[in-house]
Scaffold this motif. Structure first.
Motif, PDB file in Angstrom:
ATOM      1  N   ASP A 125      -1.499   0.692   1.361  1.00 44.30           N
ATOM      2  CA  ASP A 125      -1.561   1.252   0.005  1.00 44.30           C
ATOM      3  C   ASP A 125      -0.842   0.308  -0.954  1.00 44.30           C
ATOM      4  O   ASP A 125       0.251  -0.180  -0.645  1.00 44.30           O
ATOM      5  N   THR A 126      -1.462   0.064  -2.101  1.00 42.09           N
ATOM      6  CA  THR A 126      -0.956  -0.967  -3.014  1.00 42.09           C
ATOM      7  C   THR A 126      -0.862  -0.429  -4.441  1.00 42.09           C
ATOM      8  O   THR A 126      -1.814   0.189  -4.940  1.00 42.09           O
ATOM      9  N   THR A 127       0.286  -0.644  -5.079  1.00 46.89           N
ATOM     10  CA  THR A 127       0.443  -0.237  -6.474  1.00 46.89           C
ATOM     11  C   THR A 127      -0.471  -1.072  -7.357  1.00 46.89           C
ATOM     12  O   THR A 127      -0.493  -2.299  -7.259  1.00 46.89           O
ATOM     13  N   ASN A 162     -10.659   4.669  -3.636  1.00 52.30           N
ATOM     14  CA  ASN A 162      -9.767   5.804  -3.434  1.00 52.30           C
ATOM     15  C   ASN A 162      -8.406   5.437  -4.005  1.00 52.30           C
ATOM     16  O   ASN A 162      -7.763   4.486  -3.532  1.00 52.30           O
ATOM     17  N   ALA A 163      -7.978   6.184  -5.000  1.00 50.91           N
ATOM     18  CA  ALA A 163      -6.717   5.878  -5.673  1.00 50.91           C
ATOM     19  C   ALA A 163      -5.997   7.175  -5.994  1.00 50.91           C
ATOM     20  O   ALA A 163      -6.597   8.254  -6.010  1.00 50.91           O
ATOM     21  N   ASN A 184      -9.686  -0.069   0.388  1.00 48.85           N
ATOM     22  CA  ASN A 184     -10.480   0.187  -0.807  1.00 48.85           C
ATOM     23  C   ASN A 184     -10.338  -0.985  -1.769  1.00 48.85           C
ATOM     24  O   ASN A 184      -9.404  -1.782  -1.672  1.00 48.85           O
ATOM     25  N   ILE A 196      -1.704   4.103  -7.254  1.00 48.16           N
ATOM     26  CA  ILE A 196      -1.848   3.269  -6.066  1.00 48.16           C
ATOM     27  C   ILE A 196      -3.312   3.234  -5.628  1.00 48.16           C
ATOM     28  O   ILE A 196      -4.062   4.187  -5.817  1.00 48.16           O
ATOM     29  N   LEU A 197      -3.689   2.120  -5.064  1.00 49.74           N
ATOM     30  CA  LEU A 197      -4.996   1.969  -4.413  1.00 49.74           C
ATOM     31  C   LEU A 197      -4.773   2.132  -2.920  1.00 49.74           C
ATOM     32  O   LEU A 197      -3.977   1.411  -2.315  1.00 49.74           O
ATOM     33  N   TRP A 198      -5.443   3.120  -2.341  1.00 50.00           N
ATOM     34  CA  TRP A 198      -5.270   3.339  -0.905  1.00 50.00           C
ATOM     35  C   TRP A 198      -5.855   2.182  -0.108  1.00 50.00           C
ATOM     36  O   TRP A 198      -6.753   1.460  -0.578  1.00 50.00           O
ATOM     37  N   SER A 199      -5.371   2.023   1.097  1.00 56.51           N
ATOM     38  CA  SER A 199      -5.796   0.911   1.952  1.00 56.51           C
ATOM     39  C   SER A 199      -7.300   0.952   2.210  1.00 56.51           C
ATOM     40  O   SER A 199      -7.925   2.023   2.173  1.00 56.51           O
ATOM     41  N   ASN A 226       2.030  12.313  -4.459  1.00 57.93           N
ATOM     42  CA  ASN A 226       0.651  12.359  -4.955  1.00 57.93           C
ATOM     43  C   ASN A 226       0.446  13.557  -5.894  1.00 57.93           C
ATOM     44  O   ASN A 226       0.650  14.704  -5.504  1.00 57.93           O
TER      45      ASN A 226
END
Length: 201
Positions: A91-93, A137-138, A182, A177-180, A146
């Motif tokens: 997961d990435t900001t 997916n974010a 994606n 965040i962008l989920w892994s 969340n």
């Protein structure tokens, strides 16, 4: 007749204050008005004293109307021009680098994080455009929790959006965040992050 005139002026002043101030301020102001009128009338019985009190309170109302309230609003897109980001294995900001508006400077375009400058109720919305994977997916996080999500699976250029109203304390953080696994795409206006202070508390 004079007492009736004073009562009418007090009523008009009360109506004016209720249009400009929240319940707490309006209640405090009205309490001060009634106590001051009662004191002036009870002490001297002079109509001129009552008018003096009214003039002073009206001046106080005008000063309160001029007082600055916090102004916080921002809007940013992910990139200023056509770019893809992701997919990543964690997961990435998302850092929305293309700042459109940042009144109050509460959004940090270097970290992608909004930090609430005052305690209050805020409105947030975000949109996401899928990148090369065809799915995006974010999630919008408040202090890492969340609060709202976008789950969009389809062809390339699928889009999704979500909005939420949050009560924040001063210093609370909000970010996307962008989920892994994606990806996300932006060309200056497809993937955006926006927030505004509705009212302080």
């Amino acid at each position: 007749m004079a007492a009736q005139g004073v009562g009418t002026q007090a009523k008009n002043t009360r109506n004016k204050s209720s249009q400009h101030f929240d319940d707490k301020v309006g209640s405090d102001w009205m309490k001060e008005l009634m106590e001051s009128l009662g004191e002036a009338a009870g002490t001297t019985g002079s109509q001129s004293d009552v008018y003096t009190v009214l003039r002073e309170l009206i001046a106080k109302v005008e000063n309160l109307e001029k007082a600055e309230r916090p102004k916080v609003a921002f809007s940013a897109s992910l990139f200023p021009s056509s770019q893809h980001r992701g997919p990543f294995n964690i997961d990435t900001t998302l850092i929305f680098t293309n700042v459109i508006t940042n009144i109050g400077q509460a959004y940090n375009s270097g970290t992608g994080v909004f930090a609430a400058p005052v305690r209050g109720v805020y409105y947030f919305t975000f949109t996401c455009n899928s990148g090369t994977t065809g799915k995006v997916n974010a999630a919008l996080l408040k202090n890492g929790q969340n609060m709202a999500a976008v789950i969009e699976k389809g062809n390339v250029d699928s889009m999704g959006s979500n909005s939420v109203i949050l009560q924040l304390n001063e210093g609370d953080h909000v970010n996307i965040i962008l989920w892994s696994d994606n990806s996300i795409y932006d060309n200056g206006y497809r993937s955006t992050f926006t927030g505004v202070l509705l009212f302080p508390m």
